[in-house]
Design a protein around this motif. Structure first.
Motif, PDB file in Angstrom:
ATOM      1  N   GLU A 114      26.416 -15.239   6.032  1.00 22.07           N
ATOM      2  CA  GLU A 114      26.008 -14.563   7.834  1.00 22.07           C
ATOM      3  C   GLU A 114      25.008 -13.536   6.824  1.00 22.07           C
ATOM      4  O   GLU A 114      23.721 -13.520   7.241  1.00 22.07           O
ATOM      5  N   ARG A 115      24.492 -13.776   5.681  1.00 24.06           N
ATOM      6  CA  ARG A 115      23.465 -13.509   4.744  1.00 24.06           C
ATOM      7  C   ARG A 115      22.580 -14.724   5.268  1.00 24.06           C
ATOM      8  O   ARG A 115      20.980 -13.824   5.303  1.00 24.06           O
ATOM      9  N   PHE A 116      22.570 -15.743   5.301  1.00 27.05           N
ATOM     10  CA  PHE A 116      21.721 -16.812   5.493  1.00 27.05           C
ATOM     11  C   PHE A 116      21.395 -16.547   6.757  1.00 27.05           C
ATOM     12  O   PHE A 116      19.746 -16.311   6.947  1.00 27.05           O
ATOM     13  N   ILE A 117      22.129 -16.516   7.404  1.00 30.38           N
ATOM     14  CA  ILE A 117      21.757 -15.987   9.162  1.00 30.38           C
ATOM     15  C   ILE A 117      20.581 -14.578   9.300  1.00 30.38           C
ATOM     16  O   ILE A 117      19.409 -14.657   9.979  1.00 30.38           O
ATOM     17  N   ALA A 118      21.007 -13.379   8.256  1.00 32.98           N
ATOM     18  CA  ALA A 118      20.382 -12.697   8.203  1.00 32.98           C
ATOM     19  C   ALA A 118      19.223 -12.510   7.894  1.00 32.98           C
ATOM     20  O   ALA A 118      18.029 -11.996   7.723  1.00 32.98           O
ATOM     21  N   SER A 119      18.931 -13.900   7.243  1.00 36.85           N
ATOM     22  CA  SER A 119      17.385 -14.023   5.607  1.00 36.85           C
ATOM     23  C   SER A 119      16.814 -14.537   7.578  1.00 36.85           C
ATOM     24  O   SER A 119      15.856 -15.501   6.882  1.00 36.85           O
ATOM     25  N   VAL A 120      17.178 -15.205   8.062  1.00 39.69           N
ATOM     26  CA  VAL A 120      16.373 -16.479   8.865  1.00 39.69           C
ATOM     27  C   VAL A 120      15.187 -15.506   9.497  1.00 39.69           C
ATOM     28  O   VAL A 120      15.097 -14.695  10.125  1.00 39.69           O
ATOM     29  N   PRO A 121      13.586 -16.183   9.696  1.00 38.22           N
ATOM     30  CA  PRO A 121      12.304 -15.363   9.665  1.00 38.22           C
ATOM     31  C   PRO A 121      12.028 -15.380  10.871  1.00 38.22           C
ATOM     32  O   PRO A 121      12.146 -16.128  11.844  1.00 38.22           O
ATOM     33  N   SER A 122      12.768 -14.340  11.552  1.00 40.72           N
ATOM     34  CA  SER A 122      12.534 -14.552  13.617  1.00 40.72           C
ATOM     35  C   SER A 122      11.495 -14.790  13.444  1.00 40.72           C
ATOM     36  O   SER A 122      10.972 -14.567  14.542  1.00 40.72           O
ATOM     37  N   GLY A 123       9.867 -14.408  12.546  1.00 39.66           N
ATOM     38  CA  GLY A 123       8.731 -13.943  13.312  1.00 39.66           C
ATOM     39  C   GLY A 123       8.186 -14.979  13.234  1.00 39.66           C
ATOM     40  O   GLY A 123       7.449 -15.632  14.098  1.00 39.66           O
ATOM     41  N   TRP A 124       8.883 -16.407  12.417  1.00 37.10           N
ATOM     42  CA  TRP A 124       8.790 -18.241  12.606  1.00 37.10           C
ATOM     43  C   TRP A 124       8.875 -18.123  13.909  1.00 37.10           C
ATOM     44  O   TRP A 124       8.273 -18.740  14.341  1.00 37.10           O
ATOM     45  N   SER A 147      21.396 -18.322  18.588  1.00 42.69           N
ATOM     46  CA  SER A 147      22.804 -17.473  18.472  1.00 42.69           C
ATOM     47  C   SER A 147      22.604 -16.941  17.358  1.00 42.69           C
ATOM     48  O   SER A 147      23.245 -15.728  17.164  1.00 42.69           O
ATOM     49  N   TRP A 148      21.627 -17.598  16.355  1.00 42.01           N
ATOM     50  CA  TRP A 148      21.458 -17.170  14.980  1.00 42.01           C
ATOM     51  C   TRP A 148      20.933 -14.985  15.240  1.00 42.01           C
ATOM     52  O   TRP A 148      21.564 -14.649  14.302  1.00 42.01           O
ATOM     53  N   LEU A 149      19.537 -15.606  16.013  1.00 40.01           N
ATOM     54  CA  LEU A 149      18.944 -14.720  15.834  1.00 40.01           C
ATOM     55  C   LEU A 149      19.745 -13.203  16.885  1.00 40.01           C
ATOM     56  O   LEU A 149      19.687 -12.108  16.874  1.00 40.01           O
ATOM     57  N   ALA A 150      20.669 -14.127  18.060  1.00 36.97           N
ATOM     58  CA  ALA A 150      21.735 -12.790  18.683  1.00 36.97           C
ATOM     59  C   ALA A 150      22.718 -12.056  18.011  1.00 36.97           C
ATOM     60  O   ALA A 150      22.369 -10.809  17.458  1.00 36.97           O
ATOM     61  N   ARG A 151      22.843 -12.901  16.743  1.00 36.98           N
ATOM     62  CA  ARG A 151      23.725 -12.447  16.011  1.00 36.98           C
ATOM     63  C   ARG A 151      23.479 -11.199  14.643  1.00 36.98           C
ATOM     64  O   ARG A 151      24.046 -10.145  14.303  1.00 36.98           O
ATOM     65  N   ASN A 152      22.092 -11.913  14.651  1.00 38.08           N
ATOM     66  CA  ASN A 152      21.374 -10.421  14.134  1.00 38.08           C
ATOM     67  C   ASN A 152      21.065  -9.131  14.673  1.00 38.08           C
ATOM     68  O   ASN A 152      20.870  -8.214  14.509  1.00 38.08           O
ATOM     69  N   ARG A 153      20.301  -9.391  15.724  1.00 37.59           N
ATOM     70  CA  ARG A 153      20.560  -8.148  16.983  1.00 37.59           C
ATOM     71  C   ARG A 153      21.645  -7.378  17.086  1.00 37.59           C
ATOM     72  O   ARG A 153      21.643  -6.254  16.247  1.00 37.59           O
ATOM     73  N   GLY A 154      22.527  -8.532  17.108  1.00 42.10           N
ATOM     74  CA  GLY A 154      23.952  -7.906  17.592  1.00 42.10           C
ATOM     75  C   GLY A 154      24.237  -7.132  16.109  1.00 42.10           C
ATOM     76  O   GLY A 154      24.934  -5.655  16.525  1.00 42.10           O
ATOM     77  N   GLY A 155      24.587  -8.094  14.876  1.00 45.80           N
ATOM     78  CA  GLY A 155      24.585  -6.917  14.392  1.00 45.80           C
ATOM     79  C   GLY A 155      24.186  -5.917  12.942  1.00 45.80           C
ATOM     80  O   GLY A 155      24.628  -5.510  12.510  1.00 45.80           O
ATOM     81  N   ALA A 177      19.119  -5.938   9.196  1.00 49.63           N
ATOM     82  CA  ALA A 177      17.613  -5.842   8.909  1.00 49.63           C
ATOM     83  C   ALA A 177      16.630  -7.276   8.867  1.00 49.63           C
ATOM     84  O   ALA A 177      17.534  -8.036   8.168  1.00 49.63           O
ATOM     85  N   ASN A 178      16.255  -7.918   9.708  1.00 48.11           N
ATOM     86  CA  ASN A 178      15.635  -9.006   9.606  1.00 48.11           C
ATOM     87  C   ASN A 178      13.994  -9.343   8.776  1.00 48.11           C
ATOM     88  O   ASN A 178      13.512  -7.981   8.814  1.00 48.11           O
ATOM     89  N   GLU A 179      13.778  -9.746   7.296  1.00 48.18           N
ATOM     90  CA  GLU A 179      12.927  -9.495   6.606  1.00 48.18           C
ATOM     91  C   GLU A 179      11.254 -10.318   6.525  1.00 48.18           C
ATOM     92  O   GLU A 179      10.437  -9.880   5.993  1.00 48.18           O
ATOM     93  N   THR A 180      11.573 -11.013   7.412  1.00 45.63           N
ATOM     94  CA  THR A 180      10.802 -11.511   7.617  1.00 45.63           C
ATOM     95  C   THR A 180       9.926 -10.792   9.320  1.00 45.63           C
ATOM     96  O   THR A 180      10.091 -11.372  10.442  1.00 45.63           O
ATOM     97  N   GLU A 181       9.448  -9.920   9.819  1.00 43.78           N
ATOM     98  CA  GLU A 181       9.432  -9.298  11.204  1.00 43.78           C
ATOM     99  C   GLU A 181       8.506  -9.946  11.876  1.00 43.78           C
ATOM    100  O   GLU A 181       6.659 -10.500  10.979  1.00 43.78           O
ATOM    101  N   ARG A 182       7.823  -9.885  12.617  1.00 41.93           N
ATOM    102  CA  ARG A 182       6.450 -10.900  13.510  1.00 41.93           C
ATOM    103  C   ARG A 182       5.928 -10.242  14.143  1.00 41.93           C
ATOM    104  O   ARG A 182       5.581  -9.178  13.971  1.00 41.93           O
ATOM    105  N   ASP A 183       3.755 -10.345  13.279  1.00 41.10           N
ATOM    106  CA  ASP A 183       3.164 -10.181  13.608  1.00 41.10           C
ATOM    107  C   ASP A 183       2.923 -10.576  14.694  1.00 41.10           C
ATOM    108  O   ASP A 183       2.248 -11.751  15.721  1.00 41.10           O
ATOM    109  N   PRO A 184       2.596  -8.942  15.741  1.00 44.17           N
ATOM    110  CA  PRO A 184       2.709  -9.420  17.256  1.00 44.17           C
ATOM    111  C   PRO A 184       0.995 -10.098  17.370  1.00 44.17           C
ATOM    112  O   PRO A 184       0.092 -11.000  18.694  1.00 44.17           O
ATOM    113  N   ALA A 185      -0.360  -9.720  16.571  1.00 46.37           N
ATOM    114  CA  ALA A 185      -1.542 -10.487  16.156  1.00 46.37           C
ATOM    115  C   ALA A 185      -1.409 -12.241  16.123  1.00 46.37           C
ATOM    116  O   ALA A 185      -2.634 -12.330  16.267  1.00 46.37           O
TER     117      ALA A 185
END
Length: 630
Positions: A202-212, A235-243, A246-254
């Protein structure tokens, strides 16, 4: 209380998690490498066709092909780098907290992998630029411009380079994930309960950088993708959102979502990993499988020269010769004459085979010395338990790579008409219907040659990564944990268990990669390790002969005239032409002879050698002379 085992017949939480990712990534990478190899053939065929060289529609289709490959690579690199970032943040620190001397080897592998990714990115960027130039300069009338012809050759070279490096990278990643499954996951099973493993997942999935990975998922699948990896990542990103984690690497829109963006985000992590590696290692060359930054390499090398020399340095100096030989071997493979020049191609194949078989033999001797003497010596130290197992697994995998490369050479021998009956029987190019007189199509030969190039790149990359990790992690341990007496005894044991033919060949080969100061240091350490033994006398006699031979070569190279007193300019081209075939044939025969003798000796002696004989050699104050020494 020991960790609770999983239910009978069911995998643990980490086993299931790792196996799912391993299977999906391997499947996707296999498909990409296969399509890159096909693209290399298609681009080469288009470049060889005069019609395709001036037809705009033909190059537009190639632009679409390159774009598809770039998109697939972007997805793969983002996914794997996200996996590595989470593994470095969650899994490896957890392992390091409970099992010593394991996690660092995998951190070093992650760093080396990153350089391979950058090489593929650079090759595909070159291909993209070249195909854009081709589309812009295509014309339906007249001869193609010089700019168009140049771009055509650049595209061919770039796609072929991307295919070779991608094959090597796939091989490295498959080896890495297989080692994790065979080594790291069992350690997690032994040291973590099922509940703790589930929490790690669970901690691994939560640490996957969604911004990448979020941006490449949003673009949707490309035509050639297999699917399971994308589904798993989503499925990993969905579990992060559903649970709600907080993902530690957020996406920079620019920030752009192309290859450059992924590489930029990974660069910070890479610099941090390199800094940590340099802090831990006071010896060894930079951990790199490419030429890297010349200034950095020069600085590191100068720092090495000022450090105190140790007897064990002789073992690691083998790596300098290995690196040089790997580059030469790969260059020889890429420079094979085409099948349309059969005589030159046969000579080149024979010389290449001699070089390869000799190299295989000496590398095997070196690896066996590590497996049977060096690694057990490390493991015998209480502070160093578990430190070498990852490297032993490397040797097992590398043995398979040599077999693959040998099979490619066998197929090319058959196609060139110089294979024997056994070659014809085992070659993938020969069917039972044409075994008596094998007839092989040009397309089949070109495919084997591309496979040979890829196999050679895989051997080079895997071995360079392996030895760089040894230098960064294992070499400093000898200086810290072994006295000079212990190091000398270990070097002596290695000398004593190596046959004279192989040892002589290895030393001659190694000398060529060393400076004069390094040669002097090497012979000094060998003499020190073998003091007052028959081997020392043999070594002095042989080494002096090598020095004299080198001196004669240098004197000849410094003269402006040939043997008949005529200027060298007149002799050079003719002499080279006369001696080239003979020299290459001699190299092949000499290499085969050394390796055959070595393998025969090792097969016989491995059944007879015992721990007591090794103890006697150590107690005698030095090694016995190598088998066959005078």
């Amino acid at each position: 209380m020991p960790p609770s085992p999983p239910k009978a017949g069911s995998p643990s939480a980490m086993e299931a998690f790792h196996a799912t990712f391993q299977g999906a990534l391997n499947d996707e990478f296999e498909a990409l490498v296969r399509d890159l190899r096909a693209a290399a053939g298609a681009v080469a065929d288009a470049a060889d066709s005069s019609g395709a060289s001036v037809d705009p529609d033909a190059w537009l289709s190639k632009r679409a092909l390159v774009g598809e490959l770039v998109a697939r690579w972007t997805f793969l690199i983002a996914t794997y780098r996200a996996h590595v970032a989470a593994e470095d943040k969650v899994v490896l620190p957890a392992v390091a907290a409970r099992v010593s001397n394991v996690a660092h080897a995998y951190e070093l592998e992650h760093e080396a992998e990153d350089e391979l990714f950058e090489s593929i990115t650079a090759a595909l960027d070159d291909a993209n630029r070249s195909v854009e130039t081709l589309c812009a300069t295509s014309t339906t009338s007249g001869e193609p411009s010089s700019e168009h012809v140049s771009a055509r050759e650049r595209l061919r070279a770039a796609v072929q380079r991307a295919a070779r490096i991608a094959h090597a990278t796939k091989t490295v990643l498959q080896q890495h994930l297989a080692k994790e499954a065979a080594h790291l996951v069992p350690l997690l099973n032994d040291n973590f309960t099922q509940e703790e493993q589930a929490d790690l997942v669970e901690r691994f999935i939560a640490s996957v950088p969604s911004g990448w990975v979020g941006p490449v998922l949003e673009r949707g699948p490309t035509r050639g993708e297999r699917g399971p990896l994308r589904t798993l990542l989503a499925s990993w990103l969905a579990r992060n959102r559903g649970g709600g984690k907080a993902n530690e690497t957020e996406r920079d829109p620019a920030e752009k979502t192309d290859l450059a963006g992924v590489s930029k985000r990974a660069a910070t992590a890479k610099r941090a990993a390199r800094s940590k590696t340099n802090d831990r290692s006071s010896r060894g060359k930079p951990l790199s499988v490419t030429n890297g930054d010349d200034a950095l390499n020069t600085t590191e090398t100068e720092e090495l020269k000022t450090k105190k020399k140790s007897p064990i340095d002789h073992i690691f100096q083998f790596h300098a010769a290995l690196r040089s030989e790997l580059l030469t071997l790969e260059a020889d493979v890429l420079a094979l004459p085409p099948p349309e020049k059969p005589s030159a191609r046969v000579d080149a194949l024979r010389g290449l085979e001699g070089r390869f078989v000799f190299f295989w033999g000496v590398y095997r001797a070196h690896s066996r010395s590590e497996d049977e003497l060096v690694f057990p010596a490390l493991e015998d130290k209480d502070e160093l338990h578990n430190v070498s197992h990852s490297y032993t697994l490397d040797h097992e995998h590398e043995a398979e790579l040599f077999v693959d490369l040998d099979a490619c050479l066998r197929d090319l021998r058959v196609a060139a008409g110089i294979g024997d009956a056994e070659d014809a029987r085992t070659s993938a190019l020969v069917s039972p219907l044409n075994a008596a007189e094998p007839r092989v199509s040009k397309a089949a030969v070109n495919d084997v040659e591309r496979r040979l190039q890829a196999a050679c790149a895989a051997v080079r990359v895997c071995l360079e990564t392996h030895v760089a990790r040894e230098e960064a992690e294992l070499w400093p341990l000898f200086e810290k944990h072994f006295s000079e007496t212990e190091q000398r005894r270990l070097v002596g044991l290695i000398i004593g268990r190596t046959g004279a033919e192989v040892l002589q060949s290895m030393l001659s080969w190694q000398r060529k990669a060393l400076s004069e100061n390094e040669k002097a240091a090497m012979i000094g350490r060998l003499r020190d390790a073998s003091k007052n033994t028959r081997f020392a006398s043999w070594l002095d006699t042989w080494w002096s002969g090598e020095d004299r031979a080198e001196g004669r070569e240098k004197e000849g190279a410094g003269s402006d005239f040939g043997a008949e007193g005529e200027p060298k300019e007149k002799h050079g081209a003719l002499d080279d032409e006369r001696t080239s075939a003979a020299a290459k044939a001699d190299a092949a025969m000499e290499g085969l002879k050394h390796v055959q003798e070595y393998l025969k000796d090792r097969q016989q002696s491995s059944q007879k050698t015992s721990a007591s004989s090794a103890a006697k050699a150590a107690a005698g104050g030095g090694p016995p002379p190598p088998a066959g020494a005078p």
